[in-house]
Design an enzyme around this catalytic site. Structure first.
Site, short mmCIF file in Angstrom:
data_model
loop_
_atom_site.label_atom_id
_atom_site.label_comp_id
_atom_site.label_asym_id
_atom_site.label_seq_id
_atom_site.Cartn_x
_atom_site.Cartn_y
_atom_site.Cartn_z
N THR A 174 51.10 74.62 30.99
CA THR A 174 52.41 74.98 30.43
C THR A 174 52.62 74.52 28.99
OG1 THR A 174 53.39 74.96 32.63
CG2 THR A 174 54.91 74.73 30.79
N ASP B 100 41.82 79.02 40.42
CA ASP B 100 42.90 78.07 40.68
C ASP B 100 43.88 78.69 41.68
OD1 ASP B 100 44.48 75.77 40.24
OD2 ASP B 100 45.60 76.73 38.60
N ASN C 268 44.77 69.55 35.77
CA ASN C 268 45.15 70.93 35.48
C ASN C 268 46.26 70.95 34.43
OD1 ASN C 268 43.45 71.46 37.61
ND2 ASN C 268 44.91 72.72 38.74
P1 13P Z 1 51.15 72.73 34.22
O1 13P Z 1 51.44 74.18 33.96
O2 13P Z 1 52.35 71.95 34.62
O3 13P Z 1 50.40 72.10 33.09
O4 13P Z 1 50.19 72.69 35.50
C1 13P Z 1 49.07 73.51 35.55
C2 13P Z 1 48.50 73.53 36.93
O5 13P Z 1 48.65 72.61 37.70
C3 13P Z 1 47.73 74.72 37.31
O6 13P Z 1 47.26 74.65 38.61
#
Ligand code: 13P
Length: 289
Positions: A241, A81, A238
């Site tokens: 968090t 990522d 994705n």
């Molecule tokens: P969040 O941490 O907002 O869920 O997003 C994760 C993300 O986009 C990782 O590339």
């Protein structure tokens, strides 16, 4: 079993659902993500963001992700990522990742195209799929990173932040990417105010490009918005968090339950894995409905 990003996302598009992409910078997250996907019998994407090398390096967590993916009963994509450096992208390919993201979204359009094209050439020659980003997904000031949210006033406007459908068409044609991360109002990290998404823009982009679209900043989006985003063309979400926070809350609850004060670390980590699995199951169910 190990799976390719493109094949999994193309199938998701046909099924009108999205595949969850969980960032897993520790063993508890790797285990919980696999357990959740197996319990619901759905494919999943395990991903490591280059920016998480400060938590654990790609060289350490990458082979662990690969091992869990290969032994899984469901299709598992192992993905890099937010690849920013050629070094990280090459390392991920060498470890066996089935896809990589080249994130040159902070560069001018033409430079983003050149860099993405170069990575597509390298990755495709090893049978590895590529995600790129056009437009810019910000990071909340509470989530670290760039430290500002997009202005509400910007929603609906064609500017550098939100992905322009015409530019997306040209970008995809020129680069040959397999899927595209688009900016339409989501934010990485914790939302400081209710997200207001330009979901119509997702539909307009989908009409111009023939590849699956990716939502970054998947935490904190409402069930309704996920579903509209999916029906408008999002096939990869994705999500990191909110799972991360739920894992941390489980430690606090475990402390409260530990009335004898035994403080055995394995008990606390088991609670974390359980809470993460529950959170992942919830996300996987919503994205598959
Ligand atoms: P969040 O941490 O907002 O869920 O997003 C994760 C993300 O986009 C990782 O590339």
């Amino acid at each position: 079993m190990l799976a390719g990003l493109k094949e999994v996302l193309m199938q998701a598009t046909r099924d009108k659902r999205a595949i969850a992409a969980f960032n897993v910078p520790n063993l508890e997250m790797v285990k919980a993500a696999i357990q959740a996907a197996e319990e619901l019998d759905v494919p999943v994407i395990l991903q490591h963001a280059e920016g998480h090398n400060s938590l654990i390096s790609l060289e350490e967590i990458g082979p662990i992700m690969m091992d869990y993916a290969k032994r899984s009963k469901v299709p598992v994509v192992v993905h890099l990522d937010h690849g920013k450096s050629l070094k990280a992208i090459i390392t991920a390919i060498k470890i066996g990742f089935t896809s990589v993201m080249i994130d040159a979204s902070d560069k001018p359009f033409e430079e983003n195209i050149l860099l993405t094209k170069e990575i597509v050439k390298i990755a495709h020659s090893s049978g590895v799929d590529v995600e790129a980003e056009l437009g810019h997904v910000f990071t909340s000031s509470l989530g670290g990173g760039e430290g500002r949210e997009p202005d509400d006033d910007l929603i609906g406007m064609n500017d550098d932040i939100y992905t322009d459908p015409e530019l997306a068409k040209s970008f995809v044609e020129q680069t040959g990417v397999d899927c595209l991360a688009v900016a339409f109002g989501t934010v990485h990290g914790i939302y400081l105010k209710e997200p207001r998404l330009d979901l119509e823009r997702v539909r307009q982009i989908q009409q111009k490009v023939e590849i699956p679209l990716v939502m970054h900043g998947g935490s904190g989006v409402s069930k309704e918005d996920y579903h509209v985003a999916i029906s408008n063309g999002i096939a990869k979400i994705n999500y990191y968090t909110y799972a991360n926070q739920n894992g941390a809350r489980a430690i606090r609850q475990a402390f409260e339950k530990d009335t004898k004060g035994e403080y055995f670390l394995e008990n606390y980590l088991a609670e974390v894995t359980g809470a993460l699995k529950e959170d992942y199951c919830k996300a996987l169910k919503i994205f598959s409905e």
